[in-house]
Motif scaffolding. Structure first.
Motif, mmCIF file in Angstrom:
data_model
loop_
_atom_site.group_PDB
_atom_site.id
_atom_site.type_symbol
_atom_site.label_atom_id
_atom_site.label_comp_id
_atom_site.label_asym_id
_atom_site.label_seq_id
_atom_site.Cartn_x
_atom_site.Cartn_y
_atom_site.Cartn_z
ATOM 1 N N GLY A 1 44.594 44.505 26.123
ATOM 2 C CA GLY A 1 44.219 44.164 24.755
ATOM 3 C C GLY A 1 43.747 42.736 24.610
ATOM 4 N N ASP A 2 44.025 41.913 25.589
ATOM 5 C CA ASP A 2 43.578 40.523 25.605
ATOM 6 C C ASP A 2 42.396 40.441 26.564
ATOM 7 N N LYS A 3 41.197 40.234 26.042
ATOM 8 C CA LYS A 3 39.997 40.277 26.874
ATOM 9 C C LYS A 3 40.026 39.241 27.991
ATOM 10 N N ILE A 4 40.563 38.059 27.711
ATOM 11 C CA ILE A 4 40.627 37.027 28.745
ATOM 12 C C ILE A 4 41.597 37.432 29.846
ATOM 13 N N GLN A 5 42.778 37.883 29.466
ATOM 14 C CA GLN A 5 43.758 38.308 30.452
ATOM 15 C C GLN A 5 43.257 39.500 31.262
ATOM 16 N N ALA A 6 42.573 40.437 30.596
ATOM 17 C CA ALA A 6 42.052 41.614 31.292
ATOM 18 C C ALA A 6 41.073 41.212 32.390
ATOM 19 N N LYS A 7 40.184 40.265 32.086
ATOM 20 C CA LYS A 7 39.207 39.863 33.088
ATOM 21 C C LYS A 7 39.860 39.058 34.209
ATOM 22 N N ARG A 8 40.906 38.324 33.883
ATOM 23 C CA ARG A 8 41.630 37.619 34.936
ATOM 24 C C ARG A 8 42.287 38.598 35.897
ATOM 25 N N ILE A 9 42.859 39.659 35.347
ATOM 26 C CA ILE A 9 43.486 40.675 36.198
ATOM 27 C C ILE A 9 42.443 41.347 37.082
ATOM 28 N N LEU A 10 41.314 41.717 36.482
ATOM 29 C CA LEU A 10 40.284 42.434 37.228
ATOM 30 C C LEU A 10 39.602 41.561 38.277
ATOM 31 N N SER A 11 39.662 40.242 38.096
ATOM 32 C CA SER A 11 39.046 39.350 39.080
ATOM 33 C C SER A 11 40.042 38.875 40.127
ATOM 34 N N SER A 12 41.289 39.344 40.027
ATOM 35 C CA SER A 12 42.304 38.946 40.998
ATOM 36 C C SER A 12 42.040 39.597 42.348
ATOM 37 N N SER A 13 42.804 39.184 43.338
ATOM 38 C CA SER A 13 42.590 39.693 44.699
ATOM 39 C C SER A 13 42.823 41.192 44.808
ATOM 40 N N ASP A 14 43.642 41.737 43.897
ATOM 41 C CA ASP A 14 43.929 43.174 43.945
ATOM 42 C C ASP A 14 42.720 44.018 43.557
ATOM 43 N N TYR A 15 41.855 43.474 42.706
ATOM 44 C CA TYR A 15 40.755 44.269 42.176
ATOM 45 C C TYR A 15 39.376 43.659 42.419
ATOM 46 N N GLY A 16 39.336 42.363 42.711
ATOM 47 C CA GLY A 16 38.075 41.633 42.700
ATOM 48 C C GLY A 16 36.987 42.191 43.587
ATOM 49 N N LYS A 17 37.353 42.859 44.683
ATOM 50 C CA LYS A 17 36.336 43.373 45.582
ATOM 51 C C LYS A 17 35.711 44.670 45.078
ATOM 52 N N ASP A 18 36.388 45.340 44.154
ATOM 53 C CA ASP A 18 35.947 46.671 43.739
ATOM 54 C C ASP A 18 35.352 46.733 42.339
ATOM 55 N N VAL A 19 35.675 45.761 41.503
ATOM 56 C CA VAL A 19 35.230 45.807 40.108
ATOM 57 C C VAL A 19 34.223 44.692 39.860
ATOM 58 N N PRO A 20 32.942 45.009 39.746
ATOM 59 C CA PRO A 20 31.948 43.966 39.465
ATOM 60 C C PRO A 20 32.084 43.477 38.028
ATOM 61 N N LEU A 21 31.988 42.153 37.849
ATOM 62 C CA LEU A 21 32.118 41.545 36.525
ATOM 63 C C LEU A 21 30.890 40.699 36.233
ATOM 64 N N ILE A 22 30.467 40.704 34.977
ATOM 65 C CA ILE A 22 29.335 39.867 34.590
ATOM 66 C C ILE A 22 29.815 38.423 34.435
ATOM 67 N N PRO A 23 28.913 37.436 34.540
ATOM 68 C CA PRO A 23 29.322 36.033 34.410
ATOM 69 C C PRO A 23 30.013 35.777 33.071
ATOM 70 N N ASP A 24 31.047 34.935 33.107
ATOM 71 C CA ASP A 24 31.801 34.682 31.880
ATOM 72 C C ASP A 24 32.528 33.358 31.964
ATOM 73 N N TYR A 25 33.073 32.948 30.807
ATOM 74 C CA TYR A 25 34.023 31.835 30.746
ATOM 75 C C TYR A 25 35.294 32.359 30.103
ATOM 76 N N ARG A 26 36.426 32.253 30.833
ATOM 77 C CA ARG A 26 37.712 32.753 30.347
ATOM 78 C C ARG A 26 38.791 31.689 30.481
ATOM 79 N N GLY A 27 38.384 30.434 30.377
ATOM 80 C CA GLY A 27 39.303 29.326 30.620
ATOM 81 C C GLY A 27 40.281 29.061 29.490
ATOM 82 N N ASP A 28 41.317 28.277 29.812
ATOM 83 C CA ASP A 28 42.330 27.901 28.825
ATOM 84 C C ASP A 28 41.825 26.837 27.862
ATOM 85 N N ASP A 29 40.871 26.033 28.293
ATOM 86 C CA ASP A 29 40.328 24.990 27.422
ATOM 87 C C ASP A 29 39.431 25.637 26.379
#
Length: 301
Positions: free
Chosen positions: A151-179
């Motif tokens: 439900g949190d778009k930033i957290q969702a993309k962080r999870i999907l870009s982690s080592s567990d998923y990053g090789k299999d789920v292509p993501l479009i360029p984004d900014y999901r930083g804390d700042d």
């Protein structure tokens, strides 16, 4: 035994003739979360929704021999989903479908084993899923943890870009930083290149979204998207993504169980939208090649 029918004086319209009505009582206080209990048979299901989705769930339950309970707000006393179910409970005024406590009380009073949220309303509300579990009810849907993460778009993309998923789920360029300072968001959007799409991190239903095509309108778009996100969801954080004109909006639905088995249930195209809200959903997508479709399915699973 047939209970007395609620009248307009009680705040609800009278029930349609010939159907049992139950009045909700006070629910027990929520208790601390415990590990989920072993699965048990669902003999009676409360459908925490209305309209077409509630009718579809009710028909499926009838075919399986599962008893059903409808909940309805006062304007929907004569709605079809009310008569489709074996029992029905009035839970209040027009906004009652968002009243988690009233829905849980109705489930307890009617002896339901489980709650099906349908879609919309409370279906993506992690607190509601937790409340059902605390009351000993099976929530037909994701775990509270999964709902909260996705439900949190930033957290969702962080999870999907982690080592567990990053090789299999292509993501479009984004900014999901804390700042989330306006200057930082402007800088990241300029780095990414236009057009960009600003998204409220906690948003949904098209709220808090802005397409920005040049630096000229960027600062105002950031300010308005933040304000709308804060007003609608209590969260002003923004996710910035590269925007693609003319792209198709294609989703792959996935289904998983408590044992970790996951399967896709094919795709749907949702490109026809109004104000970032889907108007028409079509399946299968007519423009996908077999190779792209296979890659989508693999990434989804």
């Amino acid at each position: 035994a047939r209970l007395p029918e609620r009248t307009a004086a009680d705040g609800c319209q009278a029930r349609p003739a010939g159907r049992a009505f139950r009045r909700p009582s006070s629910a027990p206080p929520a208790r601390a979360m415990t590990p989920p209990p072993p699965p048990r048979p669902v003999r009676k299901l409360l459908i925490a929704n209305r309209g077409e989705i509630a009718c579809r769930v009710a028909r499926t339950c009838r075919a399986r021999g599962t008893a059903t309970v409808a909940v309805f707000a006062t304007p929907d006393a004569g709605a079809r989903h009310v008569t489709e179910c074996d029992e029905a409970v009035c839970i209040g005024g027009p906004s009652a479908y968002l009243d988690a406590e009233a829905i849980v009380r109705a489930a307890i009073d009617t002896g339901a084993d489980a709650v099906h949220p349908g879609y919309g309303f409370l279906s993506e509300n992690a607190a509601f899923a937790e409340r059902c579990a605390a009351a000993g009810l099976t929530f037909v849907g994701p775990t509270p943890e999964a709902i909260g993460a996705m439900g949190d778009k930033i957290q969702a993309k962080r999870i999907l870009s982690s080592s567990d998923y990053g090789k299999d789920v292509p993501l479009i360029p984004d900014y999901r930083g804390d700042d989330q300072d306006d200057a930082a968001l402007e800088r990241e959007a300029l780095r990414m290149g236009f057009p960009v799409l600003l998204k409220a991190a906690a948003g949904g239903g098209g709220r808090g979204m802005r397409i920005v095509r040049s630096a000229e309108g960027l600062r105002e778009a950031i300010s308005s998207a933040k304000a709308e996100g804060l007003s609608a969801f209590g969260d002003a954080r923004l996710l910035i993504e590269r925007y693609f004109d003319g792209a198709k909006h294609v989703e792959v639905q996935i289904f998983g169980d408590r044992h970790g088995a996951v399967s896709h249930v094919f795709e749907r195209e949702c490109s026809v939208q109004r104000r970032h809200q889907k108007v028409v959903e079509e399946a299968p997508c007519a423009v996908l090649s077999d190779s792209v479709r296979t890659r989508l399915y693999k990434a989804a699973e």
